[in-house]
Design a protein around this motif. Structure first.
Motif: not given
Length: 266
Positions: A119, A121, A229, A231, A237-239, A254, A258
Motif C-alpha cells: 500500500s 504511496s 492513484v 494502477t 492500486v497505489r496512491s 484509494s 487497494q
C-alpha cells in the motif's frame, strides 16, 4: 545466409528460415497477468477480452484468433507462480511488412513471481517523452513499447513512476500504469482515444466505480489534484504520494480500492 552474434561464440551461421514478426516489427500483443498462487487469475476474463480486441485491431485472421484462444482454453497455470507474461505474435516470415492470413501465430507464456502487493504511496515525476497519436492502436497492449523504454531510462533516482503526455499535452498514463485523479471530490481517468493502454485494473476499477469520469485530463489539473492513484496488474492500486515534488493526500477511496484489489488474490 544469416549470421548471429553471441559473446561466447562470436559470429556463427544461423540457417533458420524466417524471423518472428514480433521481433522484426513488434507485430503482436502481450498481457501481464497477476495470479493468486493457486493456479487462478482473478482478472483472466478481462485480459482475454482485451487480447481479443487487440487481435482484431491488428487484423489477425479468424483462424489465427481461433488458434490463440484454443491454446489458452487448454492452459493450466501452475499453482506456485504469482504472475505470467503472455506474448502473441503474428508468426514467422522472412522479409517485408506484408503477411498472409495462413500464418500460424507464435504464442508464449512465461511464469514468474511478482512482488507482493503493498500500500506504500509512490513518488511520480513527469516524463519528457510524449506518446504518439494513433487511433488504430490506442488502448491496445501491442509490442511496440520504445516510448516507454525511453521514458523508463530517464527516470530520476527518486521516481517510482512517470506521467506521460499526449502530443497535445494531455495526461494519458504513467510509463507502466494508468492514472486516476481526484478533483473537487470527484474521480477522473484520462480517455484513451489517441494513445495509451486500456489497463485491466483500470477496466476493473471503472466497473466497480460508475461515478468515475473518463475524460480529457490536463497536466494543470493533475498538478492541482487533491489525490491520485496509479494502477496496473502487478502493483494493483497505489496512491500517488507526490507528483513533481508536491505532496498529495492519500484518499479513503484509494485505500478502499487497494484493499478490494488485494482481496482478489487472497
Amino acid at each position: 545466409m544469416k549470421l548471429k552474434y553471441s559473446i561466447a561464440h562470436g559470429w556463427t551461421t544461423n540457417d533458420a528460415a524466417g524471423e518472428d514478426r514480433g521481433r522484426q516489427f513488434g507485430d503482436g500483443l502481450f498481457e501481464t497477468i497477476r495470479l493468486n498462487g493457486r493456479g487462478e487469475a482473478p482478472l483472466w476474463a478481462l485480459h482475454l477480452r482485451r487480447l481479443a480486441r487487440g487481435l482484431k485491431a491488428l487484423r489477425f485472421s479468424d483462424s489465427a484468433v481461433a488458434t490463440v484462444f484454443s491454446a489458452l482454453d487448454s492452459l493450466s497455470h501452475p499453482q506456485v507462480s504469482t504472475a505470467c507474461k503472455l506474448i502473441v505474435t503474428r508468426g514467422v516470415t522472412e522479409r517485408g511488412y506484408a503477411f498472409s492470413n495462413d500464418l500460424e501465430p507464435v504464442i508464449t507464456i512465461t511464469y514468474f513471481d511478482a512482488a507482493a502487493l503493498i500500500s506504500k504511496s509512490m513518488s511520480v515525476g513527469l516524463s519528457d517523452i510524449m506518446l504518439s497519436s494513433q487511433r488504430a492502436l490506442a488502448g491496445h497492449k501491442h509490442l511496440n513499447r520504445l516510448e516507454q523504454v525511453l521514458a523508463r531510462a530517464a527516470f530520476e533516482k527518486e521516481w517510482d513512476e512517470a506521467i506521460m503526455l499526449s502530443q497535445t499535452g494531455l495526461v494519458v498514463e504513467g510509463c507502466m500504469t494508468n492514472v486516476f485523479v481526484k478533483l473537487d471530490d470527484e474521480w477522473h481517468t484520462p480517455e484513451l482515444n489517441e494513445c495509451g493502454i486500456d489497463g485491466v485494473v483500470r477496466q476493473w476499477l471503472l466497473s466497480q466505480n460508475t461515478k468515475v469520469q473518463v475524460r480529457a485530463v490536463s497536466l494543470e489539473e493533475l498538478r492541482h489534484a487533491e489525490a491520485a492513484v496509479v494502477t496496473n496488474s502487478l502493483i494493483g492500486v497505489r496512491s500517488m504520494g507526490q507528483f513533481e515534488g508536491k505532496l498529495l493526500d492519500i484518499s479513503p477511496e484509494s485505500r478502499e480500492w487497494q484493499t478490494a484489489y488485494q482481496e482478489l488474490f487472497i
